[in-house]
Design an enzyme around this catalytic site. Structure first.
Site, PDB file in Angstrom:
ATOM      1  N   HIS A  39       0.842  -1.204   0.000  1.00  0.00           N
ATOM      2  CA  HIS A  39       0.000   0.000   0.000  1.00  0.00           C
ATOM      3  C   HIS A  39       0.879   1.257   0.000  1.00  0.00           C
ATOM      4  O   HIS A  39       0.604   2.228  -0.708  1.00  0.00           O
ATOM      5  CB  HIS A  39      -0.871   0.056   1.261  1.00  0.00           C
ATOM      6  CG  HIS A  39      -1.911  -1.022   1.357  1.00  0.00           C
ATOM      7  ND1 HIS A  39      -2.062  -1.808   2.476  1.00  0.00           N
ATOM      8  CD2 HIS A  39      -2.864  -1.426   0.482  1.00  0.00           C
ATOM      9  CE1 HIS A  39      -3.065  -2.645   2.287  1.00  0.00           C
ATOM     10  NE2 HIS A  39      -3.569  -2.439   1.083  1.00  0.00           N
ATOM     11  N   LYS A  97     -18.009  -6.881   7.183  1.00  0.00           N
ATOM     12  CA  LYS A  97     -16.739  -7.594   7.346  1.00  0.00           C
ATOM     13  C   LYS A  97     -16.309  -7.566   8.804  1.00  0.00           C
ATOM     14  O   LYS A  97     -16.674  -6.658   9.543  1.00  0.00           O
ATOM     15  CB  LYS A  97     -15.652  -6.919   6.495  1.00  0.00           C
ATOM     16  CG  LYS A  97     -15.447  -7.548   5.124  1.00  0.00           C
ATOM     17  CD  LYS A  97     -14.165  -6.973   4.520  1.00  0.00           C
ATOM     18  CE  LYS A  97     -13.912  -7.459   3.116  1.00  0.00           C
ATOM     19  NZ  LYS A  97     -12.733  -6.802   2.525  1.00  0.00           N
ATOM     20  N   ARG A 107      -1.426  -5.561  -8.225  1.00  0.00           N
ATOM     21  CA  ARG A 107      -0.240  -6.359  -7.881  1.00  0.00           C
ATOM     22  C   ARG A 107       0.086  -7.371  -8.972  1.00  0.00           C
ATOM     23  O   ARG A 107       1.219  -7.568  -9.339  1.00  0.00           O
ATOM     24  CB  ARG A 107      -0.467  -7.111  -6.561  1.00  0.00           C
ATOM     25  CG  ARG A 107      -0.411  -6.247  -5.344  1.00  0.00           C
ATOM     26  CD  ARG A 107      -0.951  -6.954  -4.153  1.00  0.00           C
ATOM     27  NE  ARG A 107      -2.330  -7.356  -4.383  1.00  0.00           N
ATOM     28  CZ  ARG A 107      -3.130  -7.847  -3.466  1.00  0.00           C
ATOM     29  NH1 ARG A 107      -2.689  -8.050  -2.256  1.00  0.00           N
ATOM     30  NH2 ARG A 107      -4.369  -8.173  -3.748  1.00  0.00           N
ATOM     31  N   SER A 130      -2.841  -7.743   2.870  1.00  0.00           N
ATOM     32  CA  SER A 130      -3.167  -7.631   4.295  1.00  0.00           C
ATOM     33  C   SER A 130      -3.588  -8.991   4.835  1.00  0.00           C
ATOM     34  O   SER A 130      -3.277  -9.352   5.970  1.00  0.00           O
ATOM     35  CB  SER A 130      -4.306  -6.630   4.505  1.00  0.00           C
ATOM     36  OG  SER A 130      -3.923  -5.355   4.059  1.00  0.00           O
TER      37      SER A 130
HETATM   38  O1  PNS Z   1      -8.704  -2.947   0.131  1.00  0.00           O
HETATM   39  P1  PNS Z   1      -9.922  -3.478  -0.556  1.00  0.00           P
HETATM   40  O2  PNS Z   1     -10.770  -4.267   0.406  1.00  0.00           O
HETATM   41  O3  PNS Z   1      -9.590  -4.239  -1.804  1.00  0.00           O
HETATM   42  O4  PNS Z   1     -10.790  -2.182  -1.016  1.00  0.00           O
HETATM   43  C1  PNS Z   1     -12.018  -2.328  -1.678  1.00  0.00           C
HETATM   44  C2  PNS Z   1     -12.771  -0.984  -1.790  1.00  0.00           C
HETATM   45  C3  PNS Z   1     -12.841  -0.297  -0.435  1.00  0.00           C
HETATM   46  C4  PNS Z   1     -12.041  -0.083  -2.748  1.00  0.00           C
HETATM   47  C5  PNS Z   1     -14.191  -1.293  -2.347  1.00  0.00           C
HETATM   48  O5  PNS Z   1     -14.715  -2.374  -1.645  1.00  0.00           O
HETATM   49  C6  PNS Z   1     -15.138  -0.112  -2.188  1.00  0.00           C
HETATM   50  O6  PNS Z   1     -14.966   0.922  -2.800  1.00  0.00           O
HETATM   51  N1  PNS Z   1     -16.183  -0.292  -1.352  1.00  0.00           N
HETATM   52  C7  PNS Z   1     -17.181   0.724  -1.095  1.00  0.00           C
HETATM   53  C8  PNS Z   1     -18.548   0.293  -1.625  1.00  0.00           C
HETATM   54  C9  PNS Z   1     -18.699   0.643  -3.090  1.00  0.00           C
HETATM   55  O7  PNS Z   1     -18.518   1.770  -3.506  1.00  0.00           O
HETATM   56  N2  PNS Z   1     -19.050  -0.364  -3.921  1.00  0.00           N
HETATM   57  C10 PNS Z   1     -19.245  -0.159  -5.350  1.00  0.00           C
HETATM   58  C11 PNS Z   1     -18.153  -0.804  -6.167  1.00  0.00           C
HETATM   59  S1  PNS Z   1     -18.269  -2.577  -6.070  1.00  0.00           S
END
Ligand code: PNS
Length: 165
Positions: free
Chosen positions: A17, A41, A93, A131
């Site tokens: 990150h 979660k 990645r 993570s």
């Molecule tokens: O670190 P991560 O868990 O891969 O991050 C994922 C994240 C936070 C970028 C994604 O889950 C997110 O934006 N969630 C907020 C809900 C949302 O906007 N959903 C619409 C797109 S699926």
């Protein structure tokens, strides 16, 4: 002013990150690291703990542009709209990340046509870090010192009562 939001779970923040953040900070005038509050979660670290670990990492890195740490709940595009920001920063990645990231970026574009997702390739040195694997290694007492900053190693050790198998 070019501002990007770098969203994620950051449970916890890793060197992967931080690599994306460093390179994002070289492109944008300001980056907001936005920690997702996801009640569905079960994160290891609370949102406040995750934010503190990110803040500490930022302090140590000494970026040339401002880096803000925030949290959000709900749709990411709504968070951006409220702040009048139009760029999402994400790291890639490996090819395995691509399918998921393409789906999320496409949904976000459908929801907000004026939002672009910019992807940066994680440095090969960090491309295997997640993570999830950090938590797994820490849980079984493995060495994570090459994967996360020292204060995160300490935080993982402090959580050992919870994550020890
Ligand atoms: O670190 P991560 O868990 O891969 O991050 C994922 C994240 C936070 C970028 C994604 O889950 C997110 O934006 N969630 C907020 C809900 C949302 O906007 N959903 C619409 C797109 S699926």
């Amino acid at each position: 002013m070019r501002v990007a939001v770098y969203p994620g779970s950051f449970d916890p923040i890793t060197y992967g990150h931080l690599d994306i953040l460093k390179r994002g900070a070289a492109i944008f005038d300001k980056v907001i690291v936005a920690v997702l509050i996801n009640s569905a979660k079960q994160p290891l670290f609370s949102v406040d703990e995750r934010k503190q670990m990110i803040e500490e990492s930022i302090k140590q890195a000494n970026y040339k542009v401002p880096i803000e740490v925030d949290s959000f709940e709900g749709l990411l595009v709504d968070y951006l709209r409220n702040k009048d920001i139009h760029v999402i920063l994400r790291g890639l990645r490996a090819i395995s990340d691509f399918e998921y990231e393409l789906q999320v970026a496409s949904i976000n574009r459908k929801l907000a046509k004026d939002v672009e997702t910019i992807f940066l390739m994680t440095n090969n040195m960090h491309s295997f870090i997640s993570s999830g694997s950090v938590k797994e290694i820490a849980k079984y007492g493995g060495d994570v010192t090459d994967l996360v900053p020292p204060h995160v190693v300490t935080a993982l050790k402090e959580k050992s009562a919870i994550i020890t198998p």
